[in-house]
Motif scaffolding. Structure first.
Motif, PDB file in Angstrom:
ATOM      1  N   SER A  54       0.853  -1.190   0.000  1.00 31.18           N
ATOM      2  CA  SER A  54       0.000   0.000   0.000  1.00 31.18           C
ATOM      3  C   SER A  54       0.888   1.240   0.000  1.00 31.18           C
ATOM      4  CB  SER A  54      -0.896   0.017   1.242  1.00 31.18           C
ATOM      5  OG  SER A  54      -0.107   0.237   2.410  1.00 31.18           O
ATOM      6  N   VAL A  55       0.275   2.376  -0.248  1.00 31.59           N
ATOM      7  CA  VAL A  55       1.014   3.639  -0.176  1.00 31.59           C
ATOM      8  C   VAL A  55       1.593   3.806   1.222  1.00 31.59           C
ATOM      9  CG1 VAL A  55       0.838   6.149  -0.348  1.00 31.59           C
ATOM     10  CG2 VAL A  55      -0.355   4.705  -2.015  1.00 31.59           C
ATOM     11  N   ALA A  56       0.827   3.432   2.251  1.00 32.39           N
ATOM     12  CA  ALA A  56       1.315   3.524   3.637  1.00 32.39           C
ATOM     13  C   ALA A  56       2.559   2.659   3.838  1.00 32.39           C
ATOM     14  CB  ALA A  56       0.222   3.116   4.608  1.00 32.39           C
ATOM     15  N   ASP A  57       2.572   1.464   3.250  1.00 27.13           N
ATOM     16  CA  ASP A  57       3.739   0.582   3.354  1.00 27.13           C
ATOM     17  C   ASP A  57       4.954   1.201   2.671  1.00 27.13           C
ATOM     18  OD1 ASP A  57       2.166  -1.344   4.648  1.00 27.13           O
ATOM     19  OD2 ASP A  57       1.758  -2.432   2.780  1.00 27.13           O
ATOM     20  N   ILE A  58       4.732   1.810   1.521  1.00 26.82           N
ATOM     21  CA  ILE A  58       5.827   2.449   0.779  1.00 26.82           C
ATOM     22  C   ILE A  58       6.382   3.619   1.575  1.00 26.82           C
ATOM     23  CG2 ILE A  58       6.370   3.775  -1.312  1.00 26.82           C
ATOM     24  CD1 ILE A  58       4.294   1.885  -2.738  1.00 26.82           C
ATOM     25  N   VAL A  59       5.499   4.430   2.134  1.00 25.37           N
ATOM     26  CA  VAL A  59       5.930   5.557   2.956  1.00 25.37           C
ATOM     27  C   VAL A  59       6.742   5.046   4.147  1.00 25.37           C
ATOM     28  CG1 VAL A  59       5.125   7.371   4.519  1.00 25.37           C
ATOM     29  CG2 VAL A  59       4.107   7.141   2.246  1.00 25.37           C
ATOM     30  N   ALA A  60       6.259   4.015   4.827  1.00 18.89           N
ATOM     31  CA  ALA A  60       6.961   3.474   5.999  1.00 18.89           C
ATOM     32  C   ALA A  60       8.347   2.958   5.616  1.00 18.89           C
ATOM     33  CB  ALA A  60       6.129   2.365   6.641  1.00 18.89           C
ATOM     34  N   GLU A  61       8.445   2.266   4.495  1.00 14.04           N
ATOM     35  CA  GLU A  61       9.741   1.754   4.035  1.00 14.04           C
ATOM     36  C   GLU A  61      10.722   2.889   3.762  1.00 14.04           C
ATOM     37  OE1 GLU A  61      12.847  -0.614   2.672  1.00 14.04           O
ATOM     38  OE2 GLU A  61      11.032  -1.308   3.682  1.00 14.04           O
ATOM     39  N   LEU A  62      10.260   3.914   3.075  1.00 15.44           N
ATOM     40  CA  LEU A  62      11.148   5.039   2.750  1.00 15.44           C
ATOM     41  C   LEU A  62      11.505   5.854   3.993  1.00 15.44           C
ATOM     42  CD1 LEU A  62       9.594   6.044  -0.653  1.00 15.44           C
ATOM     43  CD2 LEU A  62      11.858   5.051  -0.279  1.00 15.44           C
ATOM     44  N   GLU A  63      10.563   5.989   4.923  1.00 14.58           N
ATOM     45  CA  GLU A  63      10.878   6.699   6.170  1.00 14.58           C
ATOM     46  C   GLU A  63      11.911   5.928   6.991  1.00 14.58           C
ATOM     47  OE1 GLU A  63       6.922   9.399   7.023  1.00 14.58           O
ATOM     48  OE2 GLU A  63       6.951   7.360   7.827  1.00 14.58           O
ATOM     49  N   ALA A  64      11.872   4.594   6.926  1.00  9.47           N
ATOM     50  CA  ALA A  64      12.878   3.789   7.622  1.00  9.47           C
ATOM     51  C   ALA A  64      14.254   3.935   6.957  1.00  9.47           C
ATOM     52  CB  ALA A  64      12.453   2.322   7.641  1.00  9.47           C
ATOM     53  N   ARG A  65      14.282   4.008   5.642  1.00  9.52           N
ATOM     54  CA  ARG A  65      15.545   4.170   4.913  1.00  9.52           C
ATOM     55  C   ARG A  65      16.146   5.560   5.098  1.00  9.52           C
ATOM     56  NH1 ARG A  65      14.594   1.740  -1.169  1.00  9.52           N
ATOM     57  NH2 ARG A  65      13.880  -0.326  -0.529  1.00  9.52           N
ATOM     58  N   TYR A  66      15.277   6.560   5.155  1.00  6.96           N
ATOM     59  CA  TYR A  66      15.716   7.959   5.201  1.00  6.96           C
ATOM     60  C   TYR A  66      15.067   8.684   6.389  1.00  6.96           C
ATOM     61  CZ  TYR A  66      16.877   6.580   0.444  1.00  6.96           C
ATOM     62  OH  TYR A  66      17.362   5.910  -0.643  1.00  6.96           O
ATOM     63  N   PRO A  67      15.464   8.335   7.609  1.00  5.17           N
ATOM     64  CA  PRO A  67      14.788   8.891   8.785  1.00  5.17           C
ATOM     65  C   PRO A  67      15.002  10.392   8.986  1.00  5.17           C
ATOM     66  CG  PRO A  67      16.710   7.619   9.438  1.00  5.17           C
ATOM     67  CD  PRO A  67      16.512   7.405   7.962  1.00  5.17           C
ATOM     68  N   ASP A  68      16.002  10.961   8.378  1.00  4.27           N
ATOM     69  CA  ASP A  68      16.297  12.383   8.585  1.00  4.27           C
ATOM     70  C   ASP A  68      15.616  13.310   7.573  1.00  4.27           C
ATOM     71  OD1 ASP A  68      17.900  11.690  10.742  1.00  4.27           O
ATOM     72  OD2 ASP A  68      19.688  11.499   9.483  1.00  4.27           O
ATOM     73  N   VAL A  69      14.847  12.742   6.660  1.00  5.03           N
ATOM     74  CA  VAL A  69      14.189  13.568   5.638  1.00  5.03           C
ATOM     75  C   VAL A  69      12.836  14.030   6.175  1.00  5.03           C
ATOM     76  CG1 VAL A  69      13.270  13.632   3.294  1.00  5.03           C
ATOM     77  CG2 VAL A  69      15.369  12.351   3.771  1.00  5.03           C
ATOM     78  N   ALA A  70      12.695  15.327   6.335  1.00  8.52           N
ATOM     79  CA  ALA A  70      11.448  15.900   6.852  1.00  8.52           C
ATOM     80  C   ALA A  70      10.333  15.803   5.808  1.00  8.52           C
ATOM     81  CB  ALA A  70      11.666  17.362   7.228  1.00  8.52           C
ATOM     82  N   GLU A  71       9.131  15.554   6.270  1.00  4.10           N
ATOM     83  CA  GLU A  71       7.923  15.524   5.430  1.00  4.10           C
ATOM     84  C   GLU A  71       8.011  14.530   4.271  1.00  4.10           C
ATOM     85  OE1 GLU A  71       6.729  19.484   4.358  1.00  4.10           O
ATOM     86  OE2 GLU A  71       7.106  20.223   6.371  1.00  4.10           O
TER      87      GLU A  71
END
Length: 92
Positions: A54-71
Motif C-alpha cells: 500500500s502507499v502507507a507501506d511504501i511511505v513506511a519503508e522510505l521513512e525507515a531508509r531515510y529517517p532524517d528527511v522531513a515531510e
C-alpha cells in the motif's frame, strides 16, 4: 494533502516498464511511445511499487531508509498522486 490515498495499492500501469538505464544514468519508465527519465527520488518510490504494498507501506519503508528527511510521507503521497494523474500508475 489528505491521507485517504494511504490504504491504496499502487501498481505500474500496463504497458509501462521501470528499469535502470545505464546510458541515462538513472531509472526510466519505458512505454510504447517513449521514455520518461526519472530523478533519484521518483526512481526510489517507483521501485517499491509492486502491486502488493500500500502507499502507507511504501511511505513506511522510505521513512525507515531515510529517517532524517522531513515531510517524506507528504512528498511520497504527492508523487504518487502525480504519477497516477499522469497515468504512469494505477491505484487499487
Amino acid at each position: 494533502m489528505t491521507s485517504t490515498i494511504l490504504p491504496n495499492v499502487p501498481a505500474i500501469r500496463r504497458g509501462f516498464r521501470l528499469q535502470f538505464e545505464p546510458a541515462q544514468g538513472c531509472h526510466v519508465l519505458l512505454y510504447p511511445e517513449g521514455m520518461i527519465k526519472l530523478n533519484d527520488s521518483a526512481g526510489e518510490i517507483l521501485q517499491l511499487i509492486d502491486g502488493q504494498r500500500s502507499v502507507a507501506d511504501i511511505v513506511a519503508e522510505l521513512e525507515a531508509r531515510y529517517p532524517d528527511v522531513a515531510e517524506l510521507g507528504d512528498d511520497v503521497q504527492q508523487f504518487i498522486e502525480v504519477a497516477h494523474a499522469q497515468f504512469w500508475i494505477e491505484l487499487r
